[in-house]
Design an enzyme around this catalytic site. Structure first.
Site, PDB file in Angstrom:
ATOM      1  N   HIS A 262     -21.449 -28.889   3.233  1.00 50.59           N
ATOM      2  CA  HIS A 262     -20.903 -27.603   2.757  1.00 50.59           C
ATOM      3  C   HIS A 262     -19.421 -27.761   2.404  1.00 50.59           C
ATOM      4  CE1 HIS A 262     -19.316 -23.528   2.916  1.00 50.59           C
ATOM      5  NE2 HIS A 262     -20.531 -23.064   2.811  1.00 50.59           N
ATOM      6  N   GLU A 266     -17.922 -27.839  -1.571  1.00 49.67           N
ATOM      7  CA  GLU A 266     -16.910 -26.854  -1.986  1.00 49.67           C
ATOM      8  C   GLU A 266     -15.676 -27.555  -2.552  1.00 49.67           C
ATOM      9  OE1 GLU A 266     -17.721 -23.745  -1.963  1.00 49.67           O
ATOM     10  OE2 GLU A 266     -15.797 -23.244  -2.897  1.00 49.67           O
ATOM     11  N   LYS A 269     -16.330 -29.080  -5.993  1.00 52.99           N
ATOM     12  CA  LYS A 269     -16.378 -28.052  -7.054  1.00 52.99           C
ATOM     13  C   LYS A 269     -14.965 -27.650  -7.471  1.00 52.99           C
ATOM     14  CE  LYS A 269     -18.995 -25.039  -4.927  1.00 52.99           C
ATOM     15  NZ  LYS A 269     -19.626 -23.710  -4.690  1.00 52.99           N
ATOM     16  N   ASN A 270     -14.085 -27.486  -6.473  1.00 55.61           N
ATOM     17  CA  ASN A 270     -12.713 -27.075  -6.791  1.00 55.61           C
ATOM     18  C   ASN A 270     -11.968 -28.172  -7.542  1.00 55.61           C
ATOM     19  OD1 ASN A 270     -13.251 -24.706  -5.425  1.00 55.61           O
ATOM     20  ND2 ASN A 270     -12.380 -25.439  -3.496  1.00 55.61           N
TER      21      ASN A 270
END
Ligand SMILES: CS(=O)(=O)N1CCC(Oc2ccc(-c3c(C(=O)NC[C@H]4CC[C@H](C(=O)O)CC4)noc3-c3cc(Cl)c(O)cc3O)cc2)CC1
Length: 402
Positions: A262, A266, A269-270
């Site tokens: 997780h 994240e 993606k950023n």
């Protein structure tokens, strides 16, 4: 009953305790493990539910009156009552089965609570002016509420996966299918992998984020992964062990792979979003570099990108629930940036890191790029749950903030 159980502090468990608990059952048989888990959970779950329910009741009226917050409040009250029915029952096969099924029911009931709570914050933003004090209140509460939820789901998952809740047929099929060894790999203990290979999770999270990036930008940055296993540094020089070290040098940790995934998903993606936006006029994109290192106390995963970075004045916003709460894009909104968080991706990722006494920090150089570092406890006996406690201090925070 709520007041009674909220008087007790939650009892944090370490990852080692979660593991030892299951190993102990190997000696005395699964039913001993199930009985012990039942006795612990029928007190601990109400304690953790009651502690956070008392904080929900201290929220600013404006927020508490939002329809979605009312739904969350009722869900918690229902789940608390569900567990209360086991408070004084005899421990037998029937009650253990019923308890298992009740835990699965509670887990399903709460599966969309993050989105429901985010909807409640949105309802507040759209109906009231939110002053700085209320925003502080919400930030403080959501960090604690979402951490409490992570911990309750961990307890339920450990019990329901170890006992393989459900029909006995399912259990026997599961035992046949999974047993104790998975293709010769070390076996998972509930949601914990006693030998989680970090680089494998890094590559898996990268590939999943890359899929989204390719879909939207028709391109994606490459990944460069390195690792530095300080644990073996001292005997690296002795070449006779080299082959063994090659094998051992994969940095492994006793951890919950889904939590690590997780966080990494994240962050990837950023980084991808920053790189693709910052280099939108280029045909080449700088690779994302990941270094995994192991020291005496910490295991670190550092993700470095050259996505142009963020000014220090904007850094705090990234972890703000209020700042990022925006209407979820409708399915028909073809221009939705799939890498953009519309929820709580980064703050929740930091909670996952902090849950077992790690952390997630960002260091950005405006105009150049951003480093994100995940810190994890190297030793499972030091990886203790970090749990919010409802007491005078936390209550005072809400009162002084109002
Ligand atoms: C709350 S959430 O979890 O839901 N979520 C948090 C994440 C956010 O999306 C993102 C993504 C990337 C970035 C970003 C920029 C960037 O965008 N720069 C350009 C702007 C710099 C300010 C500038 C200004 O306003 O002054 C206007 C341009 N540069 O570096 C990063 C970056 C961030 C993280 Cl956290 C990282 O791990 C790696 C990175 O490279 C910012 C925001 C959606 C919401």
């Amino acid at each position: 009953m709520l007041d009674f159980y909220s008087q007790f502090n939650p009892s944090p468990l370490s990852i080692k305790q979660f593991i030892d608990f299951e190993n102990e059952s190997n000696v005395s048989g699964l039913s001993a493990c199930e009985r012990k888990s039942f006795i612990f959970l029928r007190k601990e779950l109400p304690v953790r539910l009651a502690n956070i329910m008392k904080e929900i009741h201290l929220l600013p009226e404006n927020l508490l009156n939002m329809p979605s917050v009312g739904i969350v409040n009722n869900m918690y009250a229902t789940s608390f009552e569900d567990i209360m029915q086991f408070e004084k029952v005899d421990v037998n096969e029937t009650t253990l089965d019923k308890f298992c099924q009740t835990l699965v029911k509670i887990r399903n009931r709460h599966k969309d609570i993050v989105e429901t709570m985010a909807q409640g914050v949105l309802e507040l933003k759209e109906s009231h002016d939110v002053d700085a004090q209320t925003e502080n209140n919400i930030q403080y509460f959501l960090d604690r509420f979402l951490m409490s939820r992570i911990s309750i789901r961990m307890l339920i998952n450990q019990h329901s996966k170890l006992i393989v809740c459900g029909s006995k047929e399912e259990s026997s099929v599961a035992a046949l299918l999974f047993g104790n060894e998975l293709n010769g790999h070390s076996r998972h203990v509930g949601s914990i992998d006693p030998s989680c290979e970090i680089i494998s999770v890094v590559k898996d999270a990268y590939e999943k984020a890359r899929l989204l990036c390719d879909q939207y930008y028709l391109a994606s940055p490459e990944l460069i992964v390195q690792q530095h296993n300080g644990k073996f540094e001292k005997i690296l020089s002795n070449s006779s062990f080299f082959a063994e070290l090659e094998r051992c040098s994969q940095i492994r940790i006793v951890y919950v792979p889904s939590h690590l995934f997780h966080m990494l998903f994240e962050l990837f993606k950023n980084s991808m979003r920053a790189i693709m936006e910052h280099h939108s006029s280029n045909a080449e994109y700088p690779a994302i570099e990941v270094i995994v290192s192991r020291g005496k106390e910490d295991i670190c995963v550092k993700m470095s990108d050259r996505g142009g970075g963020i000014p220090r004045s904007q850094m705090d916003h990234l972890f703000k629930y209020m700042y990022s709460t925006a209407p979820r894009p409708t399915k028909t909104d073809a221009h939705t940036v799939p890498l953009a968080g519309y929820g709580y991706g980064l703050p929740v990722s930091r909670l996952y890191a902090r849950y077992f006494h790690g952390d997630l920090v960002l260091q950005s150089c405006d105009g150049y790029g951003t480093d994100a570092i995940i810190y994890l406890k190297a030793l499972s006996n030091e990886a203790n749950e970090l749990l919010p406690i409802f007491n005078k201090t936390s209550s005072k925070f809400y009162r002084t903030q109002v």
